[in-house]
Write a protein that holds these residues in place. Structure first.
Motif, PDB file in Angstrom:
ATOM      1  N   SER A 129     -36.684   4.390   7.922  1.00  0.00           N
ATOM      2  CA  SER A 129     -36.679   5.547   8.801  1.00  0.00           C
ATOM      3  C   SER A 129     -37.983   6.319   8.628  1.00  0.00           C
ATOM      4  O   SER A 129     -38.439   6.530   7.501  1.00  0.00           O
ATOM      5  CB  SER A 129     -35.514   6.478   8.468  1.00  0.00           C
ATOM      6  N   TYR A 130     -38.552   6.740   9.736  1.00  0.00           N
ATOM      7  CA  TYR A 130     -39.800   7.518   9.696  1.00  0.00           C
ATOM      8  C   TYR A 130     -39.630   8.822   8.924  1.00  0.00           C
ATOM      9  O   TYR A 130     -40.594   9.393   8.431  1.00  0.00           O
ATOM     10  CB  TYR A 130     -40.309   7.797  11.104  1.00  0.00           C
ATOM     11  N   LEU A 131     -38.398   9.286   8.775  1.00  0.00           N
ATOM     12  CA  LEU A 131     -38.145  10.554   8.081  1.00  0.00           C
ATOM     13  C   LEU A 131     -38.331  10.443   6.569  1.00  0.00           C
ATOM     14  O   LEU A 131     -38.662  11.426   5.916  1.00  0.00           O
ATOM     15  CB  LEU A 131     -36.727  11.041   8.390  1.00  0.00           C
ATOM     16  N   ILE A 132     -38.114   9.235   6.016  1.00  0.00           N
ATOM     17  CA  ILE A 132     -38.177   9.096   4.553  1.00  0.00           C
ATOM     18  C   ILE A 132     -39.027   7.937   4.044  1.00  0.00           C
ATOM     19  O   ILE A 132     -39.314   7.872   2.857  1.00  0.00           O
ATOM     20  CB  ILE A 132     -36.758   8.971   3.943  1.00  0.00           C
ATOM     21  N   SER A 133     -39.429   7.032   4.906  1.00  0.00           N
ATOM     22  CA  SER A 133     -40.151   5.836   4.445  1.00  0.00           C
ATOM     23  C   SER A 133     -41.542   6.177   3.921  1.00  0.00           C
ATOM     24  O   SER A 133     -42.302   6.901   4.554  1.00  0.00           O
ATOM     25  CB  SER A 133     -40.291   4.823   5.578  1.00  0.00           C
ATOM     26  N   ASP A 134     -41.847   5.635   2.750  1.00  0.00           N
ATOM     27  CA  ASP A 134     -43.216   5.749   2.226  1.00  0.00           C
ATOM     28  C   ASP A 134     -43.918   4.391   2.290  1.00  0.00           C
ATOM     29  O   ASP A 134     -45.006   4.215   1.761  1.00  0.00           O
ATOM     30  CB  ASP A 134     -43.217   6.294   0.793  1.00  0.00           C
ATOM     31  N   GLY A 135     -43.263   3.409   2.937  1.00  0.00           N
ATOM     32  CA  GLY A 135     -43.847   2.077   3.091  1.00  0.00           C
ATOM     33  C   GLY A 135     -43.701   1.198   1.868  1.00  0.00           C
ATOM     34  O   GLY A 135     -44.237   0.099   1.828  1.00  0.00           O
ATOM     35  N   ARG A 136     -42.960   1.680   0.871  1.00  0.00           N
ATOM     36  CA  ARG A 136     -42.815   0.919  -0.374  1.00  0.00           C
ATOM     37  C   ARG A 136     -41.383   0.411  -0.589  1.00  0.00           C
ATOM     38  O   ARG A 136     -40.982   0.153  -1.719  1.00  0.00           O
ATOM     39  CB  ARG A 136     -43.226   1.786  -1.566  1.00  0.00           C
ATOM     40  N   GLU A 137     -40.640   0.277   0.466  1.00  0.00           N
ATOM     41  CA  GLU A 137     -39.280  -0.233   0.332  1.00  0.00           C
ATOM     42  C   GLU A 137     -39.316  -1.636  -0.268  1.00  0.00           C
ATOM     43  O   GLU A 137     -40.070  -2.483   0.174  1.00  0.00           O
ATOM     44  CB  GLU A 137     -38.580  -0.254   1.703  1.00  0.00           C
ATOM     45  N   GLY A 138     -38.505  -1.851  -1.299  1.00  0.00           N
ATOM     46  CA  GLY A 138     -38.421  -3.154  -1.954  1.00  0.00           C
ATOM     47  C   GLY A 138     -39.516  -3.431  -2.959  1.00  0.00           C
ATOM     48  O   GLY A 138     -39.564  -4.512  -3.547  1.00  0.00           O
ATOM     49  N   TYR A 139     -40.422  -2.484  -3.198  1.00  0.00           N
ATOM     50  CA  TYR A 139     -41.553  -2.734  -4.097  1.00  0.00           C
ATOM     51  C   TYR A 139     -41.129  -3.040  -5.528  1.00  0.00           C
ATOM     52  O   TYR A 139     -41.842  -3.729  -6.251  1.00  0.00           O
ATOM     53  CB  TYR A 139     -42.538  -1.562  -4.069  1.00  0.00           C
ATOM     54  N   GLU A 140     -39.983  -2.558  -5.951  1.00  0.00           N
ATOM     55  CA  GLU A 140     -39.525  -2.842  -7.320  1.00  0.00           C
ATOM     56  C   GLU A 140     -39.190  -4.320  -7.499  1.00  0.00           C
ATOM     57  O   GLU A 140     -39.080  -4.813  -8.625  1.00  0.00           O
ATOM     58  CB  GLU A 140     -38.319  -1.961  -7.694  1.00  0.00           C
TER      59      GLU A 140
END
Length: 196
Positions: free
Chosen positions: A83-94
């Protein structure tokens, strides 16, 4: 009028190229399903692929293939729910190796991804993980492919992506992943995503 027509021609060309790439990827991906037939035949003959490749493997305990698919599916689910409201583009980086994460950070990928979602007010939802297959699995490396059906739940007014998909329309993401075993855990060392 000419400008509008030019944009339509460019959008149509991009959609055509994306469709050709997508069709090639789907053909390759469905070929993966056929590759698993050899595994099924071995199981019918009394010895599973996992037993043959990994002495001591038991059907009751999760094997490397299951662990690889779990990591890939977890990653796909995180990438598909943005979501544009919360995404920092690092989803799944862990779930990425340190090297792959560093490469993405160096190229500015997280910022570019987050900006794309913000600028277009995108909310992307996962409908379902349609398929997940391993291509190869060894003790330290693996390759897998995951297919996810998604939808843009919200977009900025008039948003249509390069594949011609807008708000409320479904599309498929094909993810081809390389993995490495790091300190006993599978981590994604590379990923290519194709939108269809």
């Amino acid at each position: 009028m000419k400008q509008k027509m030019k944009k339509r021609i460019i959008a149509g060309a991009c959609a055509g190229i994306a469709s050709a790439v997508c069709i090639g990827a789907i053909v390759s991906f469905t070929g993966l399903k056929g590759a698993s037939l050899n595994q099924d035949n071995q199981e019918e003959e009394g010895k599973s692929y996992m037993e043959e490749e990994n002495p001591g493997y038991s059907e009751s305990s999760p094997g490397p293939r299951d662990e690889v698919l779990e990591v890939c599916t977890d990653f796909a689910e995180q990438v598909c729910e943005r979501s544009y409201l919360i995404s920092d583009g690092r989803e799944g980086y862990e779930l990425l190796t340190a090297e792959y994460r560093a490469t993405l950070e160096k190229t500015g990928d997280p910022g570019k991804t987050a900006a794309h979602y913000r600028e277009n007010e995108l909310v992307q939802n996962l409908i379902e993980v349609e398929n997940a297959e391993t291509i190869s699995v060894s003790e330290t490396e693996a390759q897998a492919a995951v297919s996810c059906r998604c939808r843009y739940g919200e977009t900025a007014a008039g948003f249509v992506d390069l594949n011609g998909v807008g708000e409320g329309e479904e599309f498929t993401l094909l993810m081809f992943m390389g993995l490495e075993k790091v300190n006993g855990q599978w981590k994604i060392s590379g990923c290519n995503v194709i939108q269809c």
